[in-house]
Design a protein around this motif. Structure first.
Motif, PDB file in Angstrom:
ATOM      1  N   LEU A  75       0.830  -1.196   0.000  1.00 22.79           N
ATOM      2  CA  LEU A  75       0.000   0.000   0.000  1.00 22.79           C
ATOM      3  C   LEU A  75       0.870   1.253   0.000  1.00 22.79           C
ATOM      4  O   LEU A  75       0.631   2.194  -0.784  1.00 22.79           O
ATOM      5  N   ALA A  76       1.908   1.254   0.846  1.00 23.04           N
ATOM      6  CA  ALA A  76       2.799   2.412   0.894  1.00 23.04           C
ATOM      7  C   ALA A  76       3.589   2.558  -0.406  1.00 23.04           C
ATOM      8  O   ALA A  76       3.814   3.670  -0.901  1.00 23.04           O
ATOM      9  N   VAL A  77       4.027   1.437  -0.969  1.00 21.65           N
ATOM     10  CA  VAL A  77       4.782   1.490  -2.222  1.00 21.65           C
ATOM     11  C   VAL A  77       3.934   2.096  -3.329  1.00 21.65           C
ATOM     12  O   VAL A  77       4.393   2.967  -4.088  1.00 21.65           O
ATOM     13  N   LYS A  78       2.679   1.663  -3.439  1.00 19.11           N
ATOM     14  CA  LYS A  78       1.799   2.198  -4.471  1.00 19.11           C
ATOM     15  C   LYS A  78       1.428   3.657  -4.199  1.00 19.11           C
ATOM     16  O   LYS A  78       1.346   4.485  -5.116  1.00 19.11           O
ATOM     17  N   THR A  79       1.200   3.978  -2.928  1.00 18.37           N
ATOM     18  CA  THR A  79       0.810   5.340  -2.577  1.00 18.37           C
ATOM     19  C   THR A  79       1.872   6.356  -2.996  1.00 18.37           C
ATOM     20  O   THR A  79       1.558   7.423  -3.530  1.00 18.37           O
ATOM     21  N   PHE A  80       3.134   6.015  -2.773  1.00 21.01           N
ATOM     22  CA  PHE A  80       4.219   6.946  -3.081  1.00 21.01           C
ATOM     23  C   PHE A  80       4.888   6.650  -4.421  1.00 21.01           C
ATOM     24  O   PHE A  80       5.933   7.248  -4.735  1.00 21.01           O
ATOM     25  N   GLY A  81       4.302   5.756  -5.221  1.00 17.48           N
ATOM     26  CA  GLY A  81       4.827   5.488  -6.556  1.00 17.48           C
ATOM     27  C   GLY A  81       6.255   4.976  -6.568  1.00 17.48           C
ATOM     28  O   GLY A  81       7.057   5.400  -7.410  1.00 17.48           O
ATOM     29  N   GLN A  82       6.571   4.040  -5.683  1.00 23.00           N
ATOM     30  CA  GLN A  82       7.947   3.566  -5.549  1.00 23.00           C
ATOM     31  C   GLN A  82       8.171   2.203  -6.222  1.00 23.00           C
ATOM     32  O   GLN A  82       9.161   1.520  -5.914  1.00 23.00           O
ATOM     33  N   GLU A  83       7.289   1.829  -7.157  1.00 23.09           N
ATOM     34  CA  GLU A  83       7.437   0.530  -7.798  1.00 23.09           C
ATOM     35  C   GLU A  83       8.787   0.378  -8.513  1.00 23.09           C
ATOM     36  O   GLU A  83       9.462  -0.645  -8.377  1.00 23.09           O
ATOM     37  N   GLU A  84       9.175   1.395  -9.272  1.00 24.28           N
ATOM     38  CA  GLU A  84      10.434   1.300 -10.014  1.00 24.28           C
ATOM     39  C   GLU A  84      11.633   1.240  -9.076  1.00 24.28           C
ATOM     40  O   GLU A  84      12.604   0.523  -9.340  1.00 24.28           O
ATOM     41  N   ARG A  85      11.570   1.986  -8.001  1.00 25.29           N
ATOM     42  CA  ARG A  85      12.667   1.945  -7.021  1.00 25.29           C
ATOM     43  C   ARG A  85      12.805   0.542  -6.434  1.00 25.29           C
ATOM     44  O   ARG A  85      13.925   0.016  -6.304  1.00 25.29           O
ATOM     45  N   GLU A  86      11.666  -0.075  -6.091  1.00 24.82           N
ATOM     46  CA  GLU A  86      11.714  -1.425  -5.539  1.00 24.82           C
ATOM     47  C   GLU A  86      12.158  -2.442  -6.580  1.00 24.82           C
ATOM     48  O   GLU A  86      12.857  -3.410  -6.261  1.00 24.82           O
TER      49      GLU A  86
END
Length: 405
Positions: free
Chosen positions: A232-243
């Motif tokens: 949820l936090a990853v999607k909220t802050f748009g961090q998919e590419e970072r992960e």
């Protein structure tokens, strides 16, 4: 995981034996089935020798066969040939039945060992403190329970039993070859010191690389678990590419370590194969010379070459097992380290059972630290009666989450 001294192979073997002790009857039967492969391997070349020496040639049957067989099977070359052909089928049938029983029993023992060992690891993981899991991370613990634990079955069933069978087969092949032509047997034994040196040189390096592989693969699993656990936090802050980048970096490190380990094992296999090929070449050269000089018959040479071919197979198995088993030993080290992890708050022998809780909570001069000499909470004191609501306020890093935990 707290740092610990690396256990010796002997210490690990003792602990593995303790875990395997409840299944000693099954392991004994498995060992006997494994040892039964040695006499079956000794019988394999006999039909060929009979066909070459007693059917195509004019040599009499071996003495033990003449004593066992009726005259109807030894009176003509056609009956001897039929006997040799039937012996091929009989030896193959018995060998396949042995393989069937061996594989089923091996799988049963391996799964039972793994089930018990995983149960112990899971129980220990639950009894360790929250601070341990906060510091180490649950992904590494999961990896040890699910992945590292599997090595116990491979070591006990997949390595120890075949090792004993291979040793028995080597001894049998040496004895029979010595009886036929002791000079050829001595030539074949020349490779053993070379195999020992190659295996010993590779063993330490392989163990070090195996530990590194396990650590890196555990970190990859940690990235997956952390990301999906906080999706949820990853999607909220748009961090998919970072992960994605973080996962790819960790996975590449693990892949490079695996390739390095494969290179080391492959190099050992190359040296072992080359050494045994040189040994076989020497045996062939000396053997042909002995046939030419009339010391051996052609059938005897074929038997000796067949025996030595089977002699080198278990030698290669022993050498490769010693090198390849290092990955399993590294896994067992990691799993045993989890079992050895002491709980931060061990049960007191005089502890009293908790009666029905009323809901009130009281802290009186509580100090807490995740690491020695670095307290997070200092002399905390408050009381929350049952049914009340308590607000906990403070700056970031003040210890609010620690208090609630």
């Amino acid at each position: 995981m707290r740092p610990a001294t690396t256990p010796s192979d002997f210490a690990l073997a003792r602990r593995l034996a303790a875990h395997a002790r409840p299944y000693w009857r099954h392991l004994t039967l498995l060992a006997l089935l494994g040892l039964f492969a040695a006499p079956m391997a000794l019988l394999n070349p006999i039909p060929l020798k009979i066909a070459v020496d007693s059917v195509l040639g004019s040599q009499p049957l071996p003495g033990f066969l003449q004593a066992l067989l009726p005259e109807a099977l030894t009176g003509s070359k056609s009956s001897i040939l039929l006997f040799a052909v039937g012996l091929v089928v009989l030896i193959s049938l018995i060998s396949r039945l042995r393989d069937l029983l061996y594989n089923v029993l091996k799988t049963y023992i391996r799964e039972k060992l793994l089930l018990d060992f995983r149960g112990q690891l899971f129980d220990r993981a639950q009894r360790l403190s929250l601070s341990y899991h906060d510091t180490t991370g649950t992904a590494d613990t999961v990896y040890r329970i699910q992945r590292d634990s599997a090595a116990i079955g491979q070591l006990v069933v997949g390595s120890a039993i075949p090792f004993l069978s291979s040793v028995a087969m080597v001894v049998g092949m040496i004895y029979v070859s010595m009886r036929i032509d002791w000079q050829l047997a001595i030539v074949a034994l020349v490779v053993i010191p070379v195999l020992y040196l190659v295996t010993n040189a590779m063993k330490r390096r392989t163990r070090t690389q195996s530990r590194q592989v396990k650590q890196l693969e555990s970190r990859v699993q940690a990235v997956v678990q952390e990301t999906l656990g906080a999706l949820l936090a990853v999607k909220t802050f748009g961090q998919e590419e970072r992960e994605n980048r973080r996962f790819a970096r960790k996975a590449k490190d693990g892949a490079r370590a695996r390739v390095g380990l494969a290179w080391t094992e492959g190099t050992a296999g190359l040296m072992i194969g080359l050494t045994t090929a040189v040994g076989m070449a020497l045996v062939l050269y000396v053997g042909v010379s002995h046939v030419t000089a009339g010391v051996l018959t052609l059938g005897q040479l074929l038997v000796v070459v067949a025996y030595l071919g089977q002699f080198y197979d278990p030698l290669r198995t022993i050498s490769r097992k010693i090198a390849a088993v290092q990955l399993d030993l590294a896994s067992v080290e990691r799993a045993m380290a989890l079992l050895d992890e002491p709980p931060d708050a061990p049960e007191r022998p005089d502890a009293r059972s908790v009666e029905r809780a009323q809901g009130s909570v009281a802290f009186r001069d509580v100090t807490f630290a995740y690491e020695p000499n670095h307290p997070v909470l200092h002399d905390l004191a408050f009381e929350a009666p049952a049914g009340t609501r308590v607000a906990i306020m403070g700056a970031t890093g003040a210890g609010k989450s620690t208090l609630v935990s």
